[in-house]
Write a protein that holds these residues in place. Structure first.
Motif, PDB file in Angstrom:
ATOM      1  N   ASN A  24     -10.117 -11.675   2.522  1.00 54.75           N
ATOM      2  CA  ASN A  24      -9.245 -12.743   2.989  1.00 54.75           C
ATOM      3  C   ASN A  24      -8.230 -12.132   3.958  1.00 54.75           C
ATOM      4  OD1 ASN A  24      -7.341 -11.502   1.331  1.00 54.75           O
ATOM      5  ND2 ASN A  24      -7.274 -13.140  -0.169  1.00 54.75           N
ATOM      6  N   THR A  25      -7.371 -12.958   4.520  1.00 51.99           N
ATOM      7  CA  THR A  25      -6.420 -12.484   5.533  1.00 51.99           C
ATOM      8  C   THR A  25      -5.520 -11.393   4.985  1.00 51.99           C
ATOM      9  OG1 THR A  25      -6.463 -14.663   6.566  1.00 51.99           O
ATOM     10  CG2 THR A  25      -4.621 -13.230   7.140  1.00 51.99           C
ATOM     11  N   LYS A  26      -4.999 -11.584   3.779  1.00 47.93           N
ATOM     12  CA  LYS A  26      -4.120 -10.554   3.184  1.00 47.93           C
ATOM     13  C   LYS A  26      -4.859  -9.230   3.033  1.00 47.93           C
ATOM     14  CE  LYS A  26      -1.733 -13.899   0.323  1.00 47.93           C
ATOM     15  NZ  LYS A  26      -1.508 -14.299  -1.062  1.00 47.93           N
ATOM     16  N   GLY A  27      -6.092  -9.303   2.560  1.00 41.83           N
ATOM     17  CA  GLY A  27      -6.879  -8.090   2.381  1.00 41.83           C
ATOM     18  C   GLY A  27      -7.124  -7.358   3.681  1.00 41.83           C
ATOM     19  N   ARG A  28      -7.459  -8.107   4.722  1.00 42.87           N
ATOM     20  CA  ARG A  28      -7.699  -7.482   6.030  1.00 42.87           C
ATOM     21  C   ARG A  28      -6.416  -6.869   6.588  1.00 42.87           C
ATOM     22  NH1 ARG A  28     -11.095 -11.960   6.229  1.00 42.87           N
ATOM     23  NH2 ARG A  28      -9.567 -13.249   7.316  1.00 42.87           N
ATOM     24  N   GLN A  29      -5.268  -7.555   6.406  1.00 44.31           N
ATOM     25  CA  GLN A  29      -4.005  -7.018   6.911  1.00 44.31           C
ATOM     26  C   GLN A  29      -3.612  -5.741   6.174  1.00 44.31           C
ATOM     27  OE1 GLN A  29      -1.550 -10.485   6.356  1.00 44.31           O
ATOM     28  NE2 GLN A  29      -1.907 -11.225   8.450  1.00 44.31           N
ATOM     29  N   ILE A  30      -3.764  -5.731   4.862  1.00 45.01           N
ATOM     30  CA  ILE A  30      -3.434  -4.522   4.097  1.00 45.01           C
ATOM     31  C   ILE A  30      -4.381  -3.391   4.460  1.00 45.01           C
ATOM     32  CG2 ILE A  30      -3.453  -3.529   1.762  1.00 45.01           C
ATOM     33  CD1 ILE A  30      -2.211  -6.153   0.813  1.00 45.01           C
ATOM     34  N   ASN A  31      -5.661  -3.691   4.615  1.00 39.51           N
ATOM     35  CA  ASN A  31      -6.615  -2.664   5.016  1.00 39.51           C
ATOM     36  C   ASN A  31      -6.244  -2.079   6.376  1.00 39.51           C
ATOM     37  OD1 ASN A  31      -9.109  -1.141   4.665  1.00 39.51           O
ATOM     38  ND2 ASN A  31      -9.866  -2.384   6.350  1.00 39.51           N
ATOM     39  N   THR A  32      -5.801  -2.906   7.316  1.00 39.75           N
ATOM     40  CA  THR A  32      -5.381  -2.417   8.634  1.00 39.75           C
ATOM     41  C   THR A  32      -4.192  -1.477   8.506  1.00 39.75           C
ATOM     42  OG1 THR A  32      -6.185  -4.413   9.718  1.00 39.75           O
ATOM     43  CG2 THR A  32      -4.533  -3.124  10.922  1.00 39.75           C
ATOM     44  N   LEU A  33      -3.202  -1.847   7.664  1.00 38.00           N
ATOM     45  CA  LEU A  33      -2.040  -0.976   7.468  1.00 38.00           C
ATOM     46  C   LEU A  33      -2.438   0.354   6.836  1.00 38.00           C
ATOM     47  CD1 LEU A  33       0.529  -3.640   6.237  1.00 38.00           C
ATOM     48  CD2 LEU A  33       0.578  -2.403   8.415  1.00 38.00           C
ATOM     49  N   ILE A  34      -3.402   0.314   5.926  1.00 38.11           N
ATOM     50  CA  ILE A  34      -3.870   1.551   5.294  1.00 38.11           C
ATOM     51  C   ILE A  34      -4.643   2.401   6.312  1.00 38.11           C
ATOM     52  CG2 ILE A  34      -5.465   2.459   3.556  1.00 38.11           C
ATOM     53  CD1 ILE A  34      -4.582   0.066   1.774  1.00 38.11           C
ATOM     54  N   GLN A  35      -5.500   1.765   7.103  1.00 37.83           N
ATOM     55  CA  GLN A  35      -6.281   2.501   8.100  1.00 37.83           C
ATOM     56  C   GLN A  35      -5.387   3.143   9.166  1.00 37.83           C
ATOM     57  OE1 GLN A  35      -9.585   3.124   7.842  1.00 37.83           O
ATOM     58  NE2 GLN A  35      -9.380   2.068   5.890  1.00 37.83           N
ATOM     59  N   HIS A  36      -4.263   2.495   9.495  1.00 43.91           N
ATOM     60  CA  HIS A  36      -3.326   3.045  10.491  1.00 43.91           C
ATOM     61  C   HIS A  36      -2.307   3.989   9.861  1.00 43.91           C
ATOM     62  CE1 HIS A  36      -4.410  -0.611  13.107  1.00 43.91           C
ATOM     63  NE2 HIS A  36      -5.015   0.457  13.587  1.00 43.91           N
ATOM     64  N   ARG A  37      -2.500   4.296   8.577  1.00 39.94           N
ATOM     65  CA  ARG A  37      -1.640   5.213   7.823  1.00 39.94           C
ATOM     66  C   ARG A  37      -0.175   4.773   7.793  1.00 39.94           C
ATOM     67  NH1 ARG A  37      -3.439   9.552   5.699  1.00 39.94           N
ATOM     68  NH2 ARG A  37      -1.599  10.830   6.072  1.00 39.94           N
ATOM     69  N   THR A  38       0.038   3.466   7.753  1.00 41.34           N
ATOM     70  CA  THR A  38       1.374   2.926   7.544  1.00 41.34           C
ATOM     71  C   THR A  38       1.649   2.853   6.048  1.00 41.34           C
ATOM     72  OG1 THR A  38       1.140   1.621   9.547  1.00 41.34           O
ATOM     73  CG2 THR A  38       2.872   0.957   8.026  1.00 41.34           C
ATOM     74  N   LEU A  39       0.622   2.488   5.290  1.00 42.71           N
ATOM     75  CA  LEU A  39       0.698   2.409   3.833  1.00 42.71           C
ATOM     76  C   LEU A  39      -0.421   3.231   3.230  1.00 42.71           C
ATOM     77  CD1 LEU A  39       1.182  -1.432   3.239  1.00 42.71           C
ATOM     78  CD2 LEU A  39       2.942   0.346   3.120  1.00 42.71           C
ATOM     79  N   GLN A  40      -0.249   3.583   1.962  1.00 41.89           N
ATOM     80  CA  GLN A  40      -1.357   4.174   1.224  1.00 41.89           C
ATOM     81  C   GLN A  40      -1.528   3.426  -0.088  1.00 41.89           C
ATOM     82  OE1 GLN A  40      -0.905   8.271   0.025  1.00 41.89           O
ATOM     83  NE2 GLN A  40       1.307   8.103  -0.089  1.00 41.89           N
ATOM     84  N   HIS A  41      -2.777   3.245  -0.464  1.00 39.84           N
ATOM     85  CA  HIS A  41      -3.126   2.560  -1.707  1.00 39.84           C
ATOM     86  C   HIS A  41      -3.267   3.634  -2.773  1.00 39.84           C
ATOM     87  CE1 HIS A  41      -6.360   1.044  -4.469  1.00 39.84           C
ATOM     88  NE2 HIS A  41      -5.470   0.078  -4.552  1.00 39.84           N
ATOM     89  N   ILE A  42      -2.441   3.564  -3.827  1.00 38.85           N
ATOM     90  CA  ILE A  42      -2.540   4.578  -4.876  1.00 38.85           C
ATOM     91  C   ILE A  42      -3.136   4.014  -6.162  1.00 38.85           C
ATOM     92  CG2 ILE A  42      -0.682   5.970  -3.912  1.00 38.85           C
ATOM     93  CD1 ILE A  42       1.082   5.013  -6.244  1.00 38.85           C
TER      94      ILE A  42
END
Length: 140
Positions: A24-42
Motif C-alpha cells: 500500500n502507499t504507506k508501505g511503499r513510502q517506508i520502503n523508499t525511506l529505508i532504501q535511501h537510508r533515511t530510516l532503518q527497520h529494526i
C-alpha cells in the motif's frame, strides 16, 4: 536531525519486505525511506497481529542512523487485543540474550562418536532390492 530516534507504531504499512504479498502507499513510502537510508527497520521479525488464517506485522520499529544503543525486541504477553505487544529493550550496556546450550565441538569425544556410529549404522544389501525395501532403508 542529529538525535537518535526510535519509532514504534501500528502503521499498517503493507510491503513485501514486511512479509505482505501486496503493497500500500504507506508501505511503499517506508520502503523508499529505508532504501535511501533515511530510516532503518529494526523489527519486529515476528507477527504482531493474527487473523483467522495468518499472522501479519502491521506494527513496526523504525530508527534513524544516529542510534548507538543496544536493542533487543521480544514479544509481550497475550492480551485481549488482536495485536501482540512488542517489548523493545534499549540500553547503553550490552544486553544479555539467553541462548540455548550448544555443544562444544572441540571437547567432543570423537572416538566415541565414531564407534557409536559404526555400531549403530547398518548398511543393508540393496543390490537386488525392491522399491519398498529401498524406501524402508532410506527411512531407517
Amino acid at each position: 536531525m542529529n538525535r537518535p530516534v526510535n519509532m514504534l507504531a501500528d502503521i499498517n504499512a503493507n510491503h513485501q519486505f514486511l512479509g505482505y504479498t501486496s503493497s500500500n502507499t504507506k508501505g511503499r513510502q517506508i520502503n523508499t525511506l529505508i532504501q535511501h537510508r533515511t530510516l532503518q527497520h529494526i523489527g519486529p521479525h515476528f507477527p504482531t497481529s493474527y487473523t483467522r488464517n495468518r499472522g501479519t506485522t502491521p506494527d513496526i520499529i523504525l530508527t534513524n542512523f544516529k542510534i548507538h544503543h543496544n536493542t533487543y525486541i521480544t514479544q509481550g504477553p497475550i492480551t485481549t487485543s488482536d495485536h501482540i505487544p512488542i517489548i523493545l529493550d534499549i540500553s547503553t550496556a550490552p544486553i544479555v540474550i539467553p541462548a540455548f546450550p550448544r555443544p562444544i565441538l572441540s571437547k567432543a569425544n570423537w572416538e566415541k562418536v565414531t564407534h557409536d556410529l559404526q555400531t549403530s549404522i547398518t548398511q543393508p544389501d540393496l543390490q537386488h532390492a525392491s522399491l519398498e525395501e529401498i524406501d524402508t532403508a532410506i527411512d531407517k
